[in-house]
Scaffold this motif. Structure first.
Motif, mmCIF file in Angstrom:
data_model
loop_
_atom_site.group_PDB
_atom_site.id
_atom_site.type_symbol
_atom_site.label_atom_id
_atom_site.label_comp_id
_atom_site.label_asym_id
_atom_site.label_seq_id
_atom_site.Cartn_x
_atom_site.Cartn_y
_atom_site.Cartn_z
ATOM 1 N N ASP A 170 58.638 18.888 38.269
ATOM 2 C CA ASP A 170 58.723 20.259 37.533
ATOM 3 C C ASP A 170 58.893 20.055 36.023
ATOM 4 O O ASP A 170 59.675 19.411 35.507
ATOM 5 N N ILE A 171 57.586 20.438 35.259
ATOM 6 C CA ILE A 171 57.764 20.298 33.799
ATOM 7 C C ILE A 171 58.632 21.086 32.959
ATOM 8 O O ILE A 171 59.178 20.919 32.181
ATOM 9 N N ASN A 172 59.305 22.288 33.669
ATOM 10 C CA ASN A 172 60.508 22.855 33.240
ATOM 11 C C ASN A 172 61.741 21.848 33.093
ATOM 12 O O ASN A 172 62.416 21.725 31.960
ATOM 13 N N ILE A 173 61.977 21.112 34.234
ATOM 14 C CA ILE A 173 63.082 20.158 34.129
ATOM 15 C C ILE A 173 62.851 18.916 33.496
ATOM 16 O O ILE A 173 63.617 18.674 32.824
ATOM 17 N N GLU A 174 61.474 18.488 33.235
ATOM 18 C CA GLU A 174 61.103 17.409 32.556
ATOM 19 C C GLU A 174 61.173 17.768 30.944
ATOM 20 O O GLU A 174 61.679 17.041 30.312
ATOM 21 N N GLY A 175 61.047 19.061 30.532
ATOM 22 C CA GLY A 175 61.395 19.493 29.189
ATOM 23 C C GLY A 175 62.748 19.400 28.916
ATOM 24 O O GLY A 175 63.084 18.761 27.944
ATOM 25 N N ALA A 176 63.873 19.710 29.890
ATOM 26 C CA ALA A 176 65.204 19.589 29.609
ATOM 27 C C ALA A 176 65.275 18.132 29.627
ATOM 28 O O ALA A 176 66.407 17.651 28.691
ATOM 29 N N PHE A 177 64.829 17.330 30.347
ATOM 30 C CA PHE A 177 65.064 15.716 30.423
ATOM 31 C C PHE A 177 64.653 15.252 29.142
ATOM 32 O O PHE A 177 65.309 14.438 28.402
ATOM 33 N N LEU A 178 63.376 15.681 28.617
ATOM 34 C CA LEU A 178 63.184 14.986 27.167
ATOM 35 C C LEU A 178 63.996 15.460 26.101
ATOM 36 O O LEU A 178 64.089 14.669 25.300
ATOM 37 N N HIS A 179 64.467 16.721 26.088
ATOM 38 C CA HIS A 179 65.496 17.188 25.138
ATOM 39 C C HIS A 179 66.770 16.165 25.147
ATOM 40 O O HIS A 179 67.112 15.682 24.065
ATOM 41 N N MET A 180 67.186 15.708 26.341
ATOM 42 C CA MET A 180 68.313 15.145 26.450
ATOM 43 C C MET A 180 68.041 13.695 25.989
ATOM 44 O O MET A 180 68.737 12.998 25.151
ATOM 45 N N ALA A 181 66.995 12.957 26.510
ATOM 46 C CA ALA A 181 66.537 11.722 26.147
ATOM 47 C C ALA A 181 66.402 11.498 24.769
ATOM 48 O O ALA A 181 66.868 10.637 23.819
ATOM 49 N N GLY A 182 65.618 12.535 24.121
ATOM 50 C CA GLY A 182 65.294 12.628 22.595
ATOM 51 C C GLY A 182 66.506 12.495 21.853
ATOM 52 O O GLY A 182 66.807 11.609 20.906
ATOM 53 N N ASP A 183 67.490 13.154 22.354
ATOM 54 C CA ASP A 183 68.785 13.325 21.485
ATOM 55 C C ASP A 183 69.439 12.054 21.782
ATOM 56 O O ASP A 183 70.133 11.831 20.718
ATOM 57 N N ALA A 184 69.703 11.575 22.919
ATOM 58 C CA ALA A 184 70.348 9.941 22.887
ATOM 59 C C ALA A 184 69.532 9.216 22.082
ATOM 60 O O ALA A 184 70.125 8.210 21.411
ATOM 61 N N ALA A 185 68.160 9.212 21.995
ATOM 62 C CA ALA A 185 67.709 8.192 20.841
ATOM 63 C C ALA A 185 67.800 8.538 19.604
ATOM 64 O O ALA A 185 68.104 7.723 18.914
ATOM 65 N N VAL A 186 67.906 9.579 18.999
ATOM 66 C CA VAL A 186 68.416 10.156 17.899
ATOM 67 C C VAL A 186 69.677 9.623 17.717
ATOM 68 O O VAL A 186 70.174 9.043 16.451
ATOM 69 N N SER A 187 70.763 10.032 18.345
ATOM 70 C CA SER A 187 72.071 9.540 18.062
ATOM 71 C C SER A 187 72.012 7.985 18.216
ATOM 72 O O SER A 187 72.815 7.209 17.415
ATOM 73 N N LEU A 188 71.326 7.347 19.058
ATOM 74 C CA LEU A 188 71.401 5.681 18.883
ATOM 75 C C LEU A 188 70.651 5.325 17.816
ATOM 76 O O LEU A 188 71.363 4.124 17.164
ATOM 77 N N GLY A 189 69.765 5.997 17.300
ATOM 78 C CA GLY A 189 69.223 5.508 15.755
ATOM 79 C C GLY A 189 70.107 5.601 14.553
ATOM 80 O O GLY A 189 70.586 4.974 13.662
ATOM 81 N N VAL A 190 71.054 6.741 14.803
ATOM 82 C CA VAL A 190 71.990 6.954 13.803
ATOM 83 C C VAL A 190 73.295 6.150 13.637
ATOM 84 O O VAL A 190 73.706 5.529 12.658
ATOM 85 N N VAL A 191 73.513 5.512 14.955
ATOM 86 C CA VAL A 191 74.473 4.565 15.198
ATOM 87 C C VAL A 191 74.135 2.997 14.688
ATOM 88 O O VAL A 191 74.673 2.484 13.799
ATOM 89 N N VAL A 192 72.715 2.818 15.086
ATOM 90 C CA VAL A 192 72.288 1.710 14.548
ATOM 91 C C VAL A 192 72.197 1.505 13.030
ATOM 92 O O VAL A 192 72.439 0.543 12.245
ATOM 93 N N SER A 193 71.448 2.543 12.382
ATOM 94 C CA SER A 193 71.425 2.819 11.097
ATOM 95 C C SER A 193 72.803 2.558 10.263
ATOM 96 O O SER A 193 73.015 1.971 9.040
ATOM 97 N N ALA A 194 73.680 3.219 10.753
ATOM 98 C CA ALA A 194 75.080 3.473 10.154
ATOM 99 C C ALA A 194 75.624 2.098 10.228
ATOM 100 O O ALA A 194 76.296 1.550 9.091
ATOM 101 N N ALA A 195 75.438 1.231 11.316
ATOM 102 C CA ALA A 195 76.160 0.065 11.288
ATOM 103 C C ALA A 195 75.269 -0.981 10.332
ATOM 104 O O ALA A 195 75.986 -1.836 9.567
ATOM 105 N N LEU A 196 74.050 -0.891 10.472
ATOM 106 C CA LEU A 196 73.353 -1.785 9.260
ATOM 107 C C LEU A 196 73.593 -1.586 7.800
ATOM 108 O O LEU A 196 73.615 -2.333 7.043
#
Length: 325
Positions: A170-196
């Motif tokens: 269901d691409i409606n569910i896929e859209g929700a999944f991509l939202h959350m996965a994208g957010d996790a990636a953004v947050s990870l990038g923020v953590v890594v860059s802050a540490a560096l």
């Protein structure tokens, strides 16, 4: 293919000789029930992410971190996206009424399209912020940023996993999944860059990491956007083998030709088919129509089938050459 309007005049003209209509409806077919099972997941995801948006906005202001504020904005767009997706999954189960003869199933398609647009807008905003910060890097409260963004990884990652099992169907569910996965990636990038930044003092690392994340999100969103636009345009669902469907129908006993074959999505999980079968020997009866609909369901995941049988005799309208298969 000609539209059904081309043949509208003979739907009733054929009543005196072999004509058959059959609807194959089974609302549990394929994975049509998937959205119904995600109400609790949507509620959990919306609640957790709303709390995260508030936390990131407050601590982003306190820590002077535009990265955290941008992440809060991104999460806010995703909360809105989840609300739209949840609403669509609920609306899709409403019974047909009035002018909406298929109910509101197509709302799941509009939701997927809206989710893709939300992602693109949010990514554009983050990218613009990153470009501005490349020009004027600013110091941040690194530890605070890492802690809050780290919580974001946990919340978004956990929510994404809750949606993961339904994303293939269901691409409606896929859209929700991509939202959350994208957010996790953004947050990870923020953590890594802050540490560096804490370790090296290189303030430009934060916006560069943000731009890299934006590129990743854009790449993953392209497929969702294309699929949702295709569905909005009533294109045959991805993976539908129209040639195989034509061959199957032509090989049915007594069928000499077919025309007006249409296959389109009525939701992100349900597919409909209409077709005119030319059977010189006349209609084979209800059993033939029911068996054909069942085979279309099991072989091609088409759960809503409407077939019209014609004898090919004088039917009041000549078929154009490209009408007949």
């Amino acid at each position: 293919m000609a539209s059904h309007d081309h043949h509208a005049g003979h739907h009733h003209d054929h009543a005196s000789h072999a004509q058959g209509h059959h609807h194959g409806h089974d609302h549990s077919h394929g994975h049509a029930h998937a959205p119904a099972n995600f109400g609790k997941v949507f509620a959990i995801g919306i609640s957790l992410n709303t709390a995260l948006v508030v936390a990131e906005a407050v601590y982003g202001y306190i820590a002077n971190s535009t990265a955290l504020l941008a992440d809060a904005g991104h999460n806010l767009s995703d909360v809105l996206g989840l609300v739209v997706a949840w609403g669509a999954s609920v609306a899709s189960k409403r019974a047909p009424s009035g002018r909406f003869t298929y109910g509101l199933r197509a709302s799941t398609i509009l939701s997927a399209l809206a989710n893709a647009v939300f992602l693109l807008v949010a990514t554009g905003a983050i990218g613009w912020e990153a470009i501005l910060r490349l020009r004027e890097p600013q110091p941040i409260a690194g530890v605070t940023v890492m802690v809050v963004a780290g919580i974001g990884i946990l919340i978004n990652g956990a929510t994404a996993m809750l949606f993961a099992r339904g994303r293939k169907d269901d691409i409606n569910i896929e859209g929700a999944f991509l939202h959350m996965a994208g957010d996790a990636a953004v947050s990870l990038g923020v953590v890594v860059s802050a540490a560096l930044i804490i370790w090296t003092g290189w303030l430009w690392l934060d916006p560069v990491t943000s731009l890299a994340i934006c590129a990743t999100i854009l790449w993953s969103t392209t497929s969702l956007l294309r699929s949702s636009i295709d569905m909005s345009m009533a294109a045959a669902p991805k993976g539908t083998d129209l040639d195989a469907i034509r061959a199957f129908l032509l090989n049915r006993p007594g069928v000499s030709a077919i025309h007006d074959l249409h296959v389109w999505p009525i939701s992100t999980t349900e597919t409909a088919l209409t077709c005119h079968l030319v059977m010189p020997g006349g209609a084979a009866g209800d059993a033939f129509l029911m068996e054909t609909a069942q085979l279309l369901k099991t072989s091609f995941r088409i759960g809503h089938t409407t077939l019209q049988v014609e004898t090919g005799a004088d039917n009041g309208c000549a078929l154009a050459p490209d009408d007949v298969v």
